[in-house]
Design an enzyme around this catalytic site. Sequence first.
Site, mmCIF file in Angstrom:
data_model
loop_
_atom_site.group_PDB
_atom_site.id
_atom_site.type_symbol
_atom_site.label_atom_id
_atom_site.label_comp_id
_atom_site.label_asym_id
_atom_site.label_seq_id
_atom_site.Cartn_x
_atom_site.Cartn_y
_atom_site.Cartn_z
ATOM 1 N N MET A 10 0.842 -1.219 0.000
ATOM 2 C CA MET A 10 0.000 0.000 0.000
ATOM 3 C C MET A 10 0.873 1.265 0.000
ATOM 4 O O MET A 10 0.885 1.999 0.966
ATOM 5 C CB MET A 10 -0.933 -0.026 1.222
ATOM 6 C CG MET A 10 -1.857 -1.224 1.259
ATOM 7 S SD MET A 10 -2.706 -1.399 2.834
ATOM 8 C CE MET A 10 -1.404 -2.020 3.911
ATOM 9 N N GLN A 52 -10.995 3.138 0.173
ATOM 10 C CA GLN A 52 -10.721 4.501 0.623
ATOM 11 C C GLN A 52 -11.643 5.493 -0.076
ATOM 12 O O GLN A 52 -12.275 6.346 0.568
ATOM 13 C CB GLN A 52 -9.261 4.861 0.344
ATOM 14 C CG GLN A 52 -8.246 4.108 1.177
ATOM 15 C CD GLN A 52 -6.820 4.388 0.739
ATOM 16 O OE1 GLN A 52 -6.573 4.875 -0.365
ATOM 17 N NE2 GLN A 52 -5.867 4.072 1.602
ATOM 18 N N THR A 83 2.086 1.673 5.977
ATOM 19 C CA THR A 83 1.510 2.869 5.370
ATOM 20 C C THR A 83 0.941 3.722 6.490
ATOM 21 O O THR A 83 0.434 3.187 7.482
ATOM 22 C CB THR A 83 0.396 2.515 4.362
ATOM 23 O OG1 THR A 83 -0.418 3.659 4.100
ATOM 24 C CG2 THR A 83 -0.508 1.433 4.905
ATOM 25 N N ASN A 84 1.018 5.028 6.346
ATOM 26 C CA ASN A 84 0.424 5.918 7.345
ATOM 27 C C ASN A 84 -1.094 5.945 7.252
ATOM 28 O O ASN A 84 -1.793 5.836 8.259
ATOM 29 C CB ASN A 84 0.953 7.345 7.154
ATOM 30 C CG ASN A 84 2.316 7.567 7.737
ATOM 31 O OD1 ASN A 84 2.464 7.881 8.905
ATOM 32 N ND2 ASN A 84 3.340 7.395 6.907
ATOM 33 N N THR A 85 -1.621 6.091 6.034
ATOM 34 C CA THR A 85 -3.058 6.279 5.866
ATOM 35 C C THR A 85 -3.872 5.170 6.517
ATOM 36 O O THR A 85 -4.877 5.429 7.190
ATOM 37 C CB THR A 85 -3.415 6.379 4.372
ATOM 38 O OG1 THR A 85 -2.800 7.546 3.815
ATOM 39 C CG2 THR A 85 -4.915 6.446 4.166
ATOM 40 N N CYS A 196 3.667 10.151 4.588
ATOM 41 C CA CYS A 196 3.228 9.103 3.685
ATOM 42 C C CYS A 196 4.477 8.307 3.369
ATOM 43 O O CYS A 196 5.533 8.896 3.076
ATOM 44 C CB CYS A 196 2.618 9.693 2.420
ATOM 45 S SG CYS A 196 2.239 8.462 1.171
ATOM 46 N N THR A 197 4.395 6.996 3.438
ATOM 47 C CA THR A 197 5.623 6.199 3.329
ATOM 48 C C THR A 197 6.267 6.291 1.957
ATOM 49 O O THR A 197 7.435 5.927 1.810
ATOM 50 C CB THR A 197 5.350 4.734 3.706
ATOM 51 O OG1 THR A 197 4.220 4.245 2.980
ATOM 52 C CG2 THR A 197 5.073 4.611 5.200
ATOM 53 N N GLU A 198 5.541 6.800 0.945
ATOM 54 C CA GLU A 198 6.163 7.010 -0.368
ATOM 55 C C GLU A 198 6.923 8.323 -0.480
ATOM 56 O O GLU A 198 7.716 8.502 -1.423
ATOM 57 C CB GLU A 198 5.099 6.984 -1.482
ATOM 58 C CG GLU A 198 4.559 5.619 -1.838
ATOM 59 C CD GLU A 198 3.403 5.198 -0.951
ATOM 60 O OE1 GLU A 198 2.972 4.039 -1.044
ATOM 61 O OE2 GLU A 198 2.936 6.041 -0.158
#
Length: 229
Positions: A10, A52, A83-85, A196-198
């Site tokens: 994700m 989402q 993932t943060n979200t 956000c991990t990206e």
Amino acid sequence: MRTIGLIGGMSFESTEVYYRLINEMVRDRMGGFASADLMMHSVNFADIVDMQKSGRWDLAADALSTSARRLQAAGAACVLICTNTMHLVAPQVAAAVDIPLIHIIDETAEALAAQGLRRPLLLATRYTMEHGFYTDRMTSLGIDVMTPEPDDRTAIHDIIFNELCAGTVRESSRETALGMIDKAKASGADSVILGCTEICLLLDPKQLPLPGIDSAAVHAQAAVDFSLT
């Protein structure tokens, strides 16, 4: 070494970062050819994105809880949502298993506090910036989070989903994000959360106008600390 369980995919772009960081950190700690004892369940991100967009966080919680239970059954000693979200559903996921869920918001707050930072700008998806679960938890931990202006929130959200999650990194988007940091600095921000991990694919936390905290790196370090303690 205790087994680390990762709920990934994700997106898989950031999950790859987790895998690399965790193994590098284990090797640095243990030396030689040491690598992490870990397992991963990688979900279909398209399904999660549909949940989402439709606001079906209940279905998302069920999906990630199933992943967590599978990891526990396979022998994981802890679980991380990579993932943060999706920490919006972390309480449900944590309740679904008997092993610890290492929480990215808690670890990020601890990293900020360790440097005496209390007023960070949060760069993240719209869900993370606007749904309250992130800022409320940070507030409870003594951190006063700032978010970008509405147009900038839309811009960073679109950069994440339309570019970074697809492995695309554009210099123009880097400049856009840096402009948000400059504005936040002028408004009193003392740091930046790559929330956000990206975003670590776009911004180097060591080369920002403010001190940067890379949430993916902090989360990975917490997993290694757990595994090797």
